[in-house]
Motif scaffolding. Sequence first.
Motif, short mmCIF file in Angstrom:
data_model
loop_
_atom_site.label_atom_id
_atom_site.label_comp_id
_atom_site.label_asym_id
_atom_site.label_seq_id
_atom_site.Cartn_x
_atom_site.Cartn_y
_atom_site.Cartn_z
N TYR A 1 62.98 -15.26 -37.28
CA TYR A 1 62.69 -16.15 -38.40
C TYR A 1 61.23 -16.04 -38.81
CZ TYR A 1 61.83 -20.34 -41.09
OH TYR A 1 61.43 -21.20 -42.08
N ASP A 2 60.31 -15.97 -37.85
CA ASP A 2 58.88 -15.84 -38.17
C ASP A 2 58.62 -14.54 -38.93
OD1 ASP A 2 56.11 -16.56 -38.06
OD2 ASP A 2 55.86 -15.10 -36.42
N GLN B 1 53.95 -9.76 -36.41
CA GLN B 1 55.34 -10.19 -36.28
C GLN B 1 56.26 -9.00 -35.97
OE1 GLN B 1 53.28 -11.28 -38.67
NE2 GLN B 1 53.28 -13.49 -38.39
N TRP C 1 60.83 -12.95 -40.81
CA TRP C 1 61.44 -13.09 -42.14
C TRP C 1 60.56 -13.94 -43.05
CZ3 TRP C 1 64.35 -10.92 -45.41
CH2 TRP C 1 64.86 -11.61 -46.49
N LYS C 2 59.95 -14.98 -42.49
CA LYS C 2 59.08 -15.86 -43.27
C LYS C 2 57.88 -15.09 -43.83
CE LYS C 2 56.73 -18.92 -41.10
NZ LYS C 2 56.29 -20.03 -40.25
N LYS D 1 59.55 -11.99 -46.41
CA LYS D 1 60.26 -12.36 -47.64
C LYS D 1 59.36 -12.34 -48.88
CE LYS D 1 63.27 -15.81 -49.64
NZ LYS D 1 63.79 -17.15 -49.55
#
Length: 174
Positions: free
Chosen positions: A73-74, A34, A76-77, A80
């Motif tokens: 977003y990927d 990522q 961050w997913k 996190k």
Amino acid sequence: MTEIRLNKDIEDIRAIYYSDNNQKYFFGPNTKKQSIYMSIAIIIFPFFAFYALNLKDSWIFILGSVFLSLLIYDYWKVAKPIIEWKKSVEAFLRKAEKTEDLRFKYNDTFFIHIQDNEELKQNWEVIEKATIHEKFIWLFSDTNLLLPKSSMSENEYHALSELISRKVKNVEKN
């Protein structure tokens, strides 16, 4: 009953938790793919945006922006849970640093983990899994216990690891 007075070395415990670089947010073992995709997209996006904004229709710019947003977003997913895990480990290390009295008592039936005024007494049958590593012993149940090898003598470590090998059903040796 055998008693081990554990010496705490916070840097040794930190090294055990962070030994496989799982704490890295960027380009760590869990975020490498990522991170690469997001870095490439962020580098290319200004050139793409300049080209797309010069066109008469702005739908290409919108699609590119949505694509960049999905990549972020990927990332961050995936990042996190690492951030939350690292915060919990650091909170645990701060609490462990303040600990004055740390002992581990055991016999063939049960063990008692004493941390200042808190006592945890469990039977060996409650332990679901144990990991015996060259640097630590980790006991997994409803509460997990980490016993670094450096916190005890060589004889104490070997005696405890032999007892755990006999008493715990699922023992992983590394």
